[in-house]
Design a protein around this motif. Structure first.
Motif, PDB file in Angstrom:
ATOM      1  N   VAL A  84      -6.785  35.525  17.968  1.00 59.55           N
ATOM      2  CA  VAL A  84      -8.208  35.806  18.166  1.00 59.55           C
ATOM      3  C   VAL A  84      -8.745  36.557  16.950  1.00 59.55           C
ATOM      4  O   VAL A  84      -7.984  36.974  16.077  1.00 59.55           O
ATOM      5  CB  VAL A  84      -8.441  36.628  19.448  1.00 59.55           C
ATOM      6  N   ASP A  85     -10.068  36.695  16.911  1.00 56.54           N
ATOM      7  CA  ASP A  85     -10.732  37.368  15.782  1.00 56.54           C
ATOM      8  C   ASP A  85     -10.324  36.730  14.457  1.00 56.54           C
ATOM      9  O   ASP A  85     -10.113  37.414  13.447  1.00 56.54           O
ATOM     10  CB  ASP A  85     -10.400  38.866  15.757  1.00 56.54           C
ATOM     11  N   VAL A  86     -10.210  35.410  14.454  1.00 60.43           N
ATOM     12  CA  VAL A  86      -9.749  34.696  13.268  1.00 60.43           C
ATOM     13  C   VAL A  86     -10.884  34.592  12.246  1.00 60.43           C
ATOM     14  O   VAL A  86     -11.999  34.190  12.577  1.00 60.43           O
ATOM     15  CB  VAL A  86      -9.228  33.295  13.626  1.00 60.43           C
ATOM     16  N   ILE A  87     -10.579  34.956  11.017  1.00 64.62           N
ATOM     17  CA  ILE A  87     -11.540  34.867   9.903  1.00 64.62           C
ATOM     18  C   ILE A  87     -10.885  34.096   8.766  1.00 64.62           C
ATOM     19  O   ILE A  87      -9.751  34.404   8.370  1.00 64.62           O
ATOM     20  CB  ILE A  87     -11.967  36.260   9.410  1.00 64.62           C
ATOM     21  N   ALA A 118      -7.807  28.181  10.042  1.00 67.41           N
ATOM     22  CA  ALA A 118      -8.349  29.014  11.122  1.00 67.41           C
ATOM     23  C   ALA A 118      -8.246  28.299  12.461  1.00 67.41           C
ATOM     24  O   ALA A 118      -7.919  28.917  13.489  1.00 67.41           O
ATOM     25  CB  ALA A 118      -9.802  29.372  10.825  1.00 67.41           C
ATOM     26  N   GLY A 119      -8.515  26.998  12.461  1.00 68.36           N
ATOM     27  CA  GLY A 119      -8.441  26.236  13.708  1.00 68.36           C
ATOM     28  C   GLY A 119      -7.039  26.200  14.264  1.00 68.36           C
ATOM     29  O   GLY A 119      -6.840  26.342  15.483  1.00 68.36           O
ATOM     30  N   SER A 120      -6.050  26.022  13.407  1.00 68.94           N
ATOM     31  CA  SER A 120      -4.670  25.989  13.861  1.00 68.94           C
ATOM     32  C   SER A 120      -4.234  27.354  14.385  1.00 68.94           C
ATOM     33  O   SER A 120      -3.518  27.447  15.396  1.00 68.94           O
ATOM     34  CB  SER A 120      -3.752  25.545  12.715  1.00 68.94           C
ATOM     35  N   MET A 121      -4.680  28.412  13.743  1.00 67.51           N
ATOM     36  CA  MET A 121      -4.350  29.754  14.215  1.00 67.51           C
ATOM     37  C   MET A 121      -4.967  30.015  15.587  1.00 67.51           C
ATOM     38  O   MET A 121      -4.324  30.581  16.478  1.00 67.51           O
ATOM     39  CB  MET A 121      -4.815  30.794  13.200  1.00 67.51           C
ATOM     40  N   ALA A 122      -6.214  29.590  15.774  1.00 67.18           N
ATOM     41  CA  ALA A 122      -6.876  29.763  17.070  1.00 67.18           C
ATOM     42  C   ALA A 122      -6.161  28.957  18.147  1.00 67.18           C
ATOM     43  O   ALA A 122      -5.998  29.434  19.288  1.00 67.18           O
ATOM     44  CB  ALA A 122      -8.338  29.339  16.964  1.00 67.18           C
ATOM     45  N   GLN A 123      -5.703  27.768  17.811  1.00 71.81           N
ATOM     46  CA  GLN A 123      -4.991  26.932  18.772  1.00 71.81           C
ATOM     47  C   GLN A 123      -3.674  27.566  19.205  1.00 71.81           C
ATOM     48  O   GLN A 123      -3.202  27.325  20.320  1.00 71.81           O
ATOM     49  CB  GLN A 123      -4.735  25.553  18.178  1.00 71.81           C
ATOM     50  N   VAL A 125      -7.114  29.509   0.312  1.00 69.35           N
ATOM     51  CA  VAL A 125      -7.706  29.859   1.602  1.00 69.35           C
ATOM     52  C   VAL A 125      -6.850  30.960   2.222  1.00 69.35           C
ATOM     53  O   VAL A 125      -5.620  30.843   2.255  1.00 69.35           O
ATOM     54  CB  VAL A 125      -7.765  28.644   2.553  1.00 69.35           C
ATOM     55  N   ILE A 126      -7.494  32.023   2.665  1.00 67.85           N
ATOM     56  CA  ILE A 126      -6.806  33.132   3.329  1.00 67.85           C
ATOM     57  C   ILE A 126      -7.410  33.324   4.704  1.00 67.85           C
ATOM     58  O   ILE A 126      -8.639  33.397   4.842  1.00 67.85           O
ATOM     59  CB  ILE A 126      -6.911  34.446   2.524  1.00 67.85           C
ATOM     60  N   ALA A 127      -6.587  33.363   5.724  1.00 70.23           N
ATOM     61  CA  ALA A 127      -7.072  33.548   7.088  1.00 70.23           C
ATOM     62  C   ALA A 127      -6.311  34.683   7.760  1.00 70.23           C
ATOM     63  O   ALA A 127      -5.110  34.851   7.549  1.00 70.23           O
ATOM     64  CB  ALA A 127      -6.937  32.264   7.888  1.00 70.23           C
ATOM     65  N   THR A 128      -7.034  35.444   8.560  1.00 70.92           N
ATOM     66  CA  THR A 128      -6.442  36.552   9.307  1.00 70.92           C
ATOM     67  C   THR A 128      -6.767  36.398  10.775  1.00 70.92           C
ATOM     68  O   THR A 128      -7.713  35.712  11.168  1.00 70.92           O
ATOM     69  CB  THR A 128      -6.981  37.904   8.825  1.00 70.92           C
ATOM     70  N   GLY A 129      -5.959  37.029  11.602  1.00 69.86           N
ATOM     71  CA  GLY A 129      -6.198  36.991  13.039  1.00 69.86           C
ATOM     72  C   GLY A 129      -5.389  38.066  13.737  1.00 69.86           C
ATOM     73  O   GLY A 129      -4.635  38.821  13.101  1.00 69.86           O
ATOM     74  N   ARG A 130      -5.549  38.126  15.038  1.00 68.46           N
ATOM     75  CA  ARG A 130      -4.860  39.135  15.843  1.00 68.46           C
ATOM     76  C   ARG A 130      -4.279  38.489  17.091  1.00 68.46           C
ATOM     77  O   ARG A 130      -4.904  37.611  17.702  1.00 68.46           O
ATOM     78  CB  ARG A 130      -5.848  40.243  16.226  1.00 68.46           C
TER      79      ARG A 130
END
Length: 270
Positions: free
Chosen positions: A195-198, A186-191, A263-268
């Motif tokens: 956004v809206d990362v879960i 999630a942190g890498s996706m946010a970086q 681990v599964i992460a989603t974002g937009r």
């Protein structure tokens, strides 16, 4: 390991593993596959790009969900993509295109509605760059869903890498569990601007009914296949014995029930 060498090892390794991968892992990966598909929530008419598609364990389902939309499946292994194409033809799916490329340099200038990457990020020398490439390939507002294996301590089969590394000159998958650490994906996706990362974590049990099934999944159908192919019979036998010893604690009357974690992460994309 040098990044170019790691990519070469991965490409050759997955070419070797292609024929055994689905038989060894299709059923074992089903919980992670189902969860990723639910999180991606592909709708009819949407366009989807998939990184590290492999033989198409989720690609075919995504293509069915996309309906009148299209799917661009990318992978570093041409042999895995060849199997995907055969499976797509057999299923009568005409909305899948395959391209052999590294996920850190996706070979497309298009913009898609959805991006997915199922259990591929762990093998990439620069996973952050791969996530950045998925972002680049999305339209504004596009969705991403990524799955990786979880923490080493929660994966009962994790001894495999050390067993193989002790018999080869360099690490097979030096950063395999890096993205499985709490908050890492999630942190890498946010970086990379999502956004809206879960981030969600699921525990599973890997069911291997026999020694042969456990050994095939570990050594033939996964990332150590290239190194294993170079072992002589004596080395293979010693590696088999050591690996079975490390998972012996999970053996019961019906085979091995080995713990695992995803681990599964989603974002937009904004």
């Amino acid at each position: 390991m040098d990044a170019k060498l790691q990519l070469l090892v991965q490409r050759r390794g997955w070419d070797i593993a292609a024929s055994d991968y689905e038989e060894s892992w299709f059923r074992q990966l089903q919980p992670a596959t189902d969860k990723l598909l639910a999180c991606a929530d592909v709708q009819s008419g949407e366009s989807v790009i998939e990184a590290a598609s492999g033989t198409g364990l989720i690609t075919l389902v995504v293509a069915e969900l996309a309906g009148s939309g299209r799917v661009l499946a990318t992978d570093i292994s041409k042999k895995m993509l060849a199997q995907l194409n055969v499976a797509a033809d057999a299923a009568g799916l005409t909305n899948i295109e395959t391209v052999a490329c590294n996920a850190e340099a996706l070979a497309t200038e298009e913009h898609f509605d959805v991006a997915v990457c199922a259990l591929g990020l762990m093998y990439m020398p620069d996973p952050a760059q791969a996530i950045a490439q998925l972002s680049r390939a999305l339209r504004p507002g596009g969705r991403v869903a990524i799955s990786v294996w979880g923490e080493r301590r929660n994966c009962g089969w994790a001894s495999l890498f050390g067993i193989v590394d002790a018999r080869v000159a360099s690490d097979v998958c030096p950063m395999f569990f890096g993205m499985g650490a709490p908050g890492a994906l999630a942190g890498s996706m946010a970086q990379q601007g999502f956004v809206d990362v879960i981030e969600e974590r699921i525990r599973v049990t890997l069911d291997f009914p026999t020694d042969e099934a456990a050994l095939s999944a570990a050594f033939l159908g996964g990332p150590v296949a290239l190194a294993y192919a170079r072992f002589d019979d004596e080395t293979k036998a010693s590696a088999h014995a050591e690996y079975l010893d490390t998972i012996a604690q999970y053996r019961g009357s019906n085979g091995y029930l080995v713990p695992g974690e995803f681990v599964i992460a989603t974002g937009r994309k904004p």
